[in-house]
Design a protein around this motif. Sequence first.
Motif, PDB file in Angstrom:
ATOM      1  N   LEU A 146       0.893  -1.158   0.000  1.00 10.69           N
ATOM      2  CA  LEU A 146       0.000   0.000   0.000  1.00 10.69           C
ATOM      3  C   LEU A 146       0.932   1.208   0.000  1.00 10.69           C
ATOM      4  O   LEU A 146       1.906   1.226   0.760  1.00 10.69           O
ATOM      5  N   TYR A 148       1.295   5.650  -0.320  1.00 12.46           N
ATOM      6  CA  TYR A 148       0.703   6.986  -0.376  1.00 12.46           C
ATOM      7  C   TYR A 148       1.648   7.938  -1.106  1.00 12.46           C
ATOM      8  O   TYR A 148       2.863   7.892  -0.895  1.00 12.46           O
ATOM      9  N   SER A 183       4.063   0.668   2.526  1.00 13.05           N
ATOM     10  CA  SER A 183       4.264  -0.494   3.367  1.00 13.05           C
ATOM     11  C   SER A 183       4.065  -1.740   2.510  1.00 13.05           C
ATOM     12  O   SER A 183       3.159  -1.781   1.677  1.00 13.05           O
ATOM     13  N   PRO A 188      -1.736  -8.988   6.289  1.00  9.64           N
ATOM     14  CA  PRO A 188      -2.714  -7.964   5.904  1.00  9.64           C
ATOM     15  C   PRO A 188      -3.089  -7.007   7.048  1.00  9.64           C
ATOM     16  O   PRO A 188      -3.360  -5.829   6.815  1.00  9.64           O
ATOM     17  N   VAL A 189      -3.055  -7.507   8.291  1.00 10.92           N
ATOM     18  CA  VAL A 189      -3.397  -6.636   9.423  1.00 10.92           C
ATOM     19  C   VAL A 189      -2.278  -5.597   9.618  1.00 10.92           C
ATOM     20  O   VAL A 189      -2.523  -4.387   9.741  1.00 10.92           O
ATOM     21  N   LEU A 191      -0.283  -4.555   7.410  1.00 11.73           N
ATOM     22  CA  LEU A 191      -0.299  -3.629   6.267  1.00 11.73           C
ATOM     23  C   LEU A 191      -1.172  -2.410   6.584  1.00 11.73           C
ATOM     24  O   LEU A 191      -0.754  -1.265   6.393  1.00 11.73           O
ATOM     25  N   ARG A 192      -2.361  -2.666   7.110  1.00 17.30           N
ATOM     26  CA  ARG A 192      -3.266  -1.545   7.425  1.00 17.30           C
ATOM     27  C   ARG A 192      -2.749  -0.758   8.623  1.00 17.30           C
ATOM     28  O   ARG A 192      -2.680   0.454   8.604  1.00 17.30           O
ATOM     29  N   GLN A 193      -2.343  -1.505   9.687  1.00 15.81           N
ATOM     30  CA  GLN A 193      -1.913  -0.835  10.919  1.00 15.81           C
ATOM     31  C   GLN A 193      -0.678   0.046  10.705  1.00 15.81           C
ATOM     32  O   GLN A 193      -0.571   1.119  11.266  1.00 15.81           O
ATOM     33  N   SER A 196      -1.652   3.388   9.540  1.00 12.10           N
ATOM     34  CA  SER A 196      -2.870   3.994  10.117  1.00 12.10           C
ATOM     35  C   SER A 196      -2.576   5.273  10.912  1.00 12.10           C
ATOM     36  O   SER A 196      -3.447   6.129  11.039  1.00 12.10           O
ATOM     37  N   LYS A 205      -3.624   7.165  -2.973  1.00 11.09           N
ATOM     38  CA  LYS A 205      -3.432   5.901  -2.250  1.00 11.09           C
ATOM     39  C   LYS A 205      -3.500   4.792  -3.276  1.00 11.09           C
ATOM     40  O   LYS A 205      -4.503   4.687  -3.993  1.00 11.09           O
TER      41      LYS A 205
END
Length: 327
Positions: A146, A148, A183, A188-189, A191-193, A196, A205
């Motif tokens: 992911l 930005y 990242s 997968p968790v 990746l989001r965290q 965040s 994004k």
Amino acid sequence: MRLTPSVITVAGLGVAGSYLLRRLHMEGFSAEGYDPKPPGYYIPCGYAVNFNLFRDYCRMAGLEPDNYLLSSGRRVVMENSSGLSMEFRNVGLSTIEKNSFERDLVEGLRVHRERAKAGDEVTVDATGISRSIIGHARDDFRMQTLEYLADSGLSDAFLFHYFPRASGYLWSFPLGRHFHVGSGTSDPVLLRQSLSTFSGHVMRKVGRAIRLRPLFREIVSGTIVAVGEAAGLVSPITGEGILPALESAEILVQCLKRYDGDEALMAYRKRVEGHFLRYVKLSRLQRDFASKPSVRDVLYLRAAKEDLVHFGIGVSALRMLLSLALT
Ligand SMILES: Cc1cc2nc3c(=O)[nH]c(=O)nc-3n(C[C@H](O)[C@H](O)[C@H](O)COP(=O)(O)OP(=O)(O)OC[C@H]3O[C@@H](n4cnc5c(N)ncnc54)[C@H](O)[C@@H]3O)c2cc1C
């Protein structure tokens, strides 16, 4: 079978396919490029390269390297999840305007804005993660990313923050007036965290999977040959894939110039294996750290040093890498 072909099909015009199409044209081959993506379409990438090596490929393609330089000369910082932070010498790590580079490479060449199909003659699969032409690889290994595009970064430096057990890393790269903050991980968790808490203004994004294992046994199939990320030529420890894409494309050009028939593709496979041998070691290193580190991993640290220097990160002592890996 004669493979000194009347027309070479280049499927995919990312950095590997665009460079290849131009170099084939310069060397007198007849080649056509295919890619359905509209001009300017954005494919996720941090845009970091070793500018000292990138310069040589621009020159071979007859382009002016300085036209693409965004940020250079910044500090390089690597951190691990135990809070250890180390500064490394910047020996070329920079960011480039990759989309303009790709656009300029194919300027004036025969390009079709459509999907490619394999023909009877040499077809080059430069379709990156999808391996659209050569097909699925049995030994594939990917992480999800992911990224930005933001107005601020996590640091003014080129920052690499490694996650535990070789499960990926977070990066922040200066990009002229902007930053790429991203990242990549198998979790997968995480990746989001991991992104965040980022508080900068995000302008774009994007995300996609990245291939992180060389696919030497699956880079030639009949008259189809893979280059760049389609061949798994991405560093398993840094995700560096731009220079490897250019390197593999140039190796293919040299083999097509020198050999006829099957020989050209066999020579390509052999040379690619030799050139990217360190990726086999780094892939084992990554697997070991993800499950159970072993003594042999110390031997692979030399390959890690070679790989970081290739990316433009000066590693003066192997013990620096050892502390980052083991602390
Ligand atoms: C988030 C992220 C950050 C990264 N950061 C860096 C970095 O900072 N530095 C670095 O060196 N590397 C980085 N990489 C890796 C690098 O971007 C890639 O490895 C490299 O760009 C691969 O180039 P390629 O030409 O092989 O494939 P791509 O650039 O993926 O090009 C493949 C092309 O094929 C086209 N295509 C697909 N199917 C077909 C079809 N059937 N027919 C025709 N065309 C088709 C696609 O439209 C695409 O244009 C990053 C990767 C990711 C995901």
